[in-house]
Design an enzyme around this catalytic site. Sequence first.
Site: not given
Length: 563
Positions: A130, A214, A238
């Site tokens: 990420k 996210s 997330s």
Amino acid sequence: MTEDWKKRAEVKRDAILAAIPKEWRIENPPNEKQVDVTGKFVQQFLSEREVEITETTADDIAKHTVSGTWKAEEVTRAFCHRAALAHQLTNCLHEIFFDAAIADAKALDEYYAKNKKPMGPLHGLPVSLKDQFHVKGVETTMGYVGWIGTFEGKTGTGKEKKFESEMVKELRNSGAVLYCKTSVPHSLMTGETVNNIIGYTWNPKNRNLASGGSSGGEGALIGLRGAPVGFGTDIGGSIRIPAAFNGLYGIRPSTGRMPYEGMANSMDGQNTILSVVGPLATSVPSLRLVMKALLAQKPWLHDPLVHEIPWRHEEERQILEHTGAIGDASKIGKLSFGVLRSDGIVNPLPPVCRAVDTVVKALEALGHEAIPWEPPSHKTLLDEGIKTWFFDGGTDLKSAFALSGEPMAEQISFYSSPSLKEFTASQIAATNVRLREIKKEYMEYWNSTAEKTSTGRPVDALIAPLAPFPAARPKMYSYYGYSTFVNVLDYTSVVVPVTMVDKWVDRRDEGYRPIDDTDKKVYESYDPEIYDGAHVSVQLVGRRLQEEKMLAIAEYVGKALGM
């Protein structure tokens, strides 16, 4: 100012695409013309060998690369190709560094040839990250236009493209190959992935829907098998939201189990409810593989917030004995599960209700038991927990957007409200005290379930929805209570894929009576035609720091479901 941020975003967006070799470029059909881009659709652009490699689970890839039967370079090239396709179809990448990855893979092959042994347990395994992780040679924008060309929005730090997060170092030491960083919503504070650089990240199984957030780029990339395993973060769901929306396994560990040192973040310094890092993958053994590899690096020596807890095989062993996977027959016993069918605030939609029922029936058929979960008020828990994300009155986020003048996405526009005020130290302290009381109350409720189970033990895990819907429709993610209650309590949670939406089975109840306007909004977002074929998952929740136990239970449940 407006044209400036738009131009900067365009240049960055074009640079990401330019990093994809021309021979890997494809025409991306409109979403409505090709809703599902997984499986045979994406396979048409790959060789048979590339399909074989990229559709192998991370744990099995590692068996090949660690033993030397597969070359790291061949594996890396295959995943770089598929990741390039995934980005063109879903907008899932922020950073592409394929050339550096291939060079690293070649070096690993040379190391193996010279030393006749692997670099480590992840030797030659591609791992995606990420875009909160700092990796040498590439930027970390976290979706902010104002962070382009900087180190977390600052210039002249000497860290630009030179600094690496602690976990990045540990992955390299374990032999992993890093090759891309995945998309996030700017701010990280929404369950959809959208920013002004790459636009919207779509769900590859159903491009009517969100990939989640996210860590949405991770979900889309791994969902398209552009990575065998990757790492996201979770402060309100997330990791688990993208895992659930994309039919993956994902674990939200408790705080202090995995190293977070040196990563970019929003609202850094808000320590009441901490963001945690954890993996997403296509199998539980893949999650276990990377977590064990990282813990073997003793991250507590380099991250002051990591507990000194090596991998605990005995925690797994207890579950394996109870389920008959190991040991003698005399030790086989039943597991007990709590079942949360609704939190009383928003009811899950029909496919999610069916997924919960499917898990319960599968476990009961194997001789395990399930009891209703009737905990202390989730509304009280959530009302108190959500305060923590507004402690600074939105100052951190607003300052990040002010760097470029770019607008906030609609999904997080509440942070731009002039009515937001910073909490005082006394208010923060009072919130911390109240949350401690809530955790204690929930802990004692869990203990009390021993009186309701035939095992004489408190329930081993909780079966619960992860979200009220299988995946969110764009701009319709209006309730996060099913994921965030876990963060407030700091429990361990693993997402398990269960089924797919079937428009003929998962019909709307036209006579449904909503609890309130929030529940009504969620129910009205459900259209079986739009959702048909989407992944449906549940989460299995355990107590704090029960990562080994929960992965063992999740693997058992997955096998029981045939997933």
